[in-house]
Design an enzyme around this catalytic site. Structure first.
Site, PDB file in Angstrom:
ATOM      1  N   HIS A 263      -3.702  -7.166   8.529  1.00 21.48           N
ATOM      2  CA  HIS A 263      -3.984  -6.697   7.166  1.00 21.48           C
ATOM      3  C   HIS A 263      -4.089  -5.177   7.084  1.00 21.48           C
ATOM      4  CE1 HIS A 263      -4.686 -10.880   6.128  1.00 21.48           C
ATOM      5  NE2 HIS A 263      -5.614 -10.968   7.055  1.00 21.48           N
ATOM      6  N   ARG A 321      -9.823   7.085  -3.680  1.00 18.14           N
ATOM      7  CA  ARG A 321      -9.704   8.252  -2.793  1.00 18.14           C
ATOM      8  C   ARG A 321      -8.226   8.549  -2.595  1.00 18.14           C
ATOM      9  NH1 ARG A 321      -7.991   5.571   1.764  1.00 18.14           N
ATOM     10  NH2 ARG A 321      -8.815   3.474   2.082  1.00 18.14           N
TER      11      ARG A 321
END
Length: 667
Positions: A263, A321
């Site tokens: 992942h 971010r």
């Protein structure tokens, strides 16, 4: 393959609130001093833009990073002590105040998505180069973010995001959703606390496992889980968004991040391949809607899961971010997103409108980023650490970029993420970008630890990848092709032997050869090698190489393999350029000339690495069997080594015990 025609994008109107025409200011005056609260390549990358804009920077470092590149990149750096110092938000805020620092850039990772830390900066009058704390909190809670997105009309994956957290209650919700389902922590990230549950019988076990990992990774509250429908053939497509304090929000294109392991992303590209323009524009629109719904400011990434079977896409999460893969978007838009962050944080409007961005994407083709990790893909992507004994990187230009936090001689520690660098290339189209990436990877040489570079080369040659047939299960689907054993060419063994001779005549001393020195007396030196490449066709096989000097830098070679006829190569001429522990050979074989780099790892005298024809081969220089038997070396050196840095929990044997093959020794 369906082509990407960005000209069509300019024909569709966008809401006025995202197309405000703005003239970029030539200089940022409000921000003059900056604390970079991060490490590695991102700290160097932020410092580079800040320096260009005339902003004074201070970097932070911990004990493991005391001699790092980012600790030395700015005129002033501050030590934080132990490895977890980057997470000490209160101390970082105090240091910023103590040193009169005006703004703080959190980079990515560590505290970059910590809303409490962002709020503390706001309270102390420190400009946080990122989104408002409330927007970060709203998007940081996966359950809360999905409530907001549903209300805003952004499609979400069918699932349960509520407060019923009992095991049987969650199981009943999973039954209603229908298996397979995906379990995720509400505080998840990087694949931590995430499990795919294919059937009801394994649900409770997987739930307990996911909760234990999430609690260990994210602390209290990490065990709160989401249950979502698992998309069997998903693509991971994300949109880079940017918003200012004046209500403007734009999308700087999308990135496909489907090539993953555990992942976690390995390779990212923009634009996403085989994506029709209608879906692309809809993704951009939904991403802007998501950002505006939480009053977002600054750089962010809205991540979507795209179902390959249905063509539908669903909101997954928003990273509040700057992303690791932001250079891909910079390449296709011709922007510096860190500069944008500074300008927006200083109160300026966005430098470009949506239409201007679309026009740039139309002109600039495609870009791909490969993450260079310290890991061993051939052994399950096992993380690695160690000293960079040898490092050669591709030449950079306007279309080839390297963002790196390490140079030759540095040590990649086990304390942090093992990403060594990012290699980013741009081409006029996707096919050209892939070729440029593969060529650049051929010129990337690393010795001292395992990396994924050889794997990335194979990935760039994969027919399915070249066709753009990507999904998050790509590596597993094409495992046989990506990890297919290959033969080691005989010339590699010859070059290894010649390299040892060129580095030091003493290297051919008994047991590996005969007497010292070369003359014109046809004395043969013999070397024994074993391949260390996990994908070698005959890994562990001993290959005998005999080298005979006939004249000045003229040699004959014999290569002997078990159950094969000895091969002889005559009249080999080579010209070496030696360094400490390494040599570059330009060798003229009877029918070809080969340029080779041979490196001897100073931390392992018997390990020889050969770079030839853009391929890395690792060999072990071994003693003849008669030599080991005569001196009893095999018995004396029996040992085991952990495959990666770890903690010893339990010894299963004590001194004097007799063991058999397969018996457990240590946990």
């Amino acid at each position: 393959m369906r082509s990407f025609k960005p000209r069509h994008l300019c024909r569709r109107a966008f809401p006025r609130h995202v197309t405000t025409s703005v003239t970029a200011q030539p200089q940022i005056t409000p921000i003059t001093s900056l604390l970079i609260a991060n490490r590695g390549e991102i700290a160097l990358r932020i410092n580079r833009t800040a320096s260009r804009l005339g902003i004074q920077t201070t970097t932070l470092y911990t004990d493991p990073d005391a001699s790092s590149q980012h600790a030395a990149c700015s005129p002033h750096s501050i030590g934080l002590g132990a490895a977890n110092g980057y997470l000490d938000g209160e101390r970082i805020v105090r240091l910023a105040k103590q040193h009169g620092i005006q703004a703080l850039h959190p980079g990515y990772g560590f505290l970059s998505e910590n809303s409490v830390f962002a709020r503390r900066c706001e309270e102390e009058g420190i400009v946080f180069v990122g989104p408002p704390a409330q927007a970060m909190a709203d998007m940081g809670d996966k359950a809360r973010s999905k409530e907001i997105m549903t209300k805003a009309g952004v499609p979400c994956v069918p699932g349960y995001h509520g407060s019923d957290q009992g095991e049987m209650e969650l199981l009943n919700h999973a039954k209603n959703i229908k298996f397979p389902v995906l379990l995720k922590s509400v505080k998840g990230g990087g694949g931590k606390g995430m499990r795919i549950v294919m059937e009801e019988a394994e649900f409770i076990q997987q739930l307990k496992s996911a909760r234990a990992e999430a609690r260990a990774s994210f602390g209290e509250g990490g065990e709160v889980m989401l249950v979502e429908k698992y998309i069997v053939r998903p693509r991971h497509v994300e949109v880079q968004v940017f918003a200012d304090k004046h209500g403007n929000c734009v999308a700087l294109g999308e990135r496909d991040c489907s090539i993953q392991r555990r992942h976690q992303k390995i390779l990212e590209e923009s634009p996403a391949p085989n994506l029709d323009d209608v879906t692309r524009l809809d993704l951009w629109e939904k991403a802007r809607t998501a950002a505006l719904a939480v009053g977002y400011v600054g750089a962010g990434t809205v991540e979507f899961i795209l179902d390959k079977d249905s063509g539908e896409f669903y909101f997954m999460e928003m990273n509040t971010r700057l992303q690791v893969e932001h250079p891909v978007s910079e390449m296709v838009t011709g922007t510096d997103l860190v500069e944008w962050q500074f300008r927006v944080a200083a109160g300026e409007k966005l430098p470009l409108t949506q239409r201007e961005i679309m026009e740039r994407i139309q002109e600039r083709g495609a870009a791909i980023e490969a993450r260079i990790y310290a890991e061993n893909p051939e052994r399950g992507f096992l993380p690695d650490s160690g000293k960079l004994v040898h490092l050669t990187t591709p030449k950079t230009d306007k279309d080839v970029r390297i963002d790196a936090g390490f140079v030759e001689g540095d040590t990649v520690t086990e304390a942090y993420d093992g990403m060594i660098a990012k290699l980013i290339v741009r081409g006029d189209d996707r096919e050209t970008a892939i070729r440029k990436m593969e060529l650049a990877l051929r010129n990337y040489e690393v010795v001292g630890l395992s990396t994924n570079i050889e794997f990335l080369k194979r990935l760039c040659k994969s027919p399915a990848f070249i066709e753009g047939d990507v999904e998050t299960g790509f590596i597993e689907k094409w495992k046989a092709e990506l990890f297919n054993p290959v033969a080691v060419n005989p010339e590699v063994y010859v070059q290894a032997a010649l390299g040892i001779l060129a580095m030091s005549p003493a290297a051919i001393e008994i047991p590996h050869g005969g007497s010292l020195g070369f003359g014109r007396n046809n004395v043969e030196r013999t070397f024994f090698f074993k391949s260390l490449n996990a994908l070698s066709e005959k890994e562990g096989e001993t290959v005998e190489v005999g080298i005979t000097q006939k004249d000045t830098r003229i040699f004959d070679a014999t290569i002997t393999r078990k159950k094969e006829e000895t091969r002889k190569i005559t009249d080999i001429a080579f010209s070496p350029t030696s360094g400490i522990g390494k040599v570059t050979l330009s060798t003229l074989f009877p029918e070809t000339r080969i340029n080779t780099t041979v490196v001897q790892d100073a931390n392992n005298d018997n390990k020889i690495t050969v770079f030839q024809h853009g391929r890395k081969t690792e060999l072990s220089l071994v003693s003849p069997t008669w030599y080991e038997k005569a001196l009893g070396l095999r018995e004396a050196t029996a040992s085991v080594a952990a495959p990666m840095p770890c903690k010893i929990l339990k010894n299963e044997v004590k001194e004097g015990d007799q063991v058999v093959k397969g018996a457990p020794l240590v946990v």
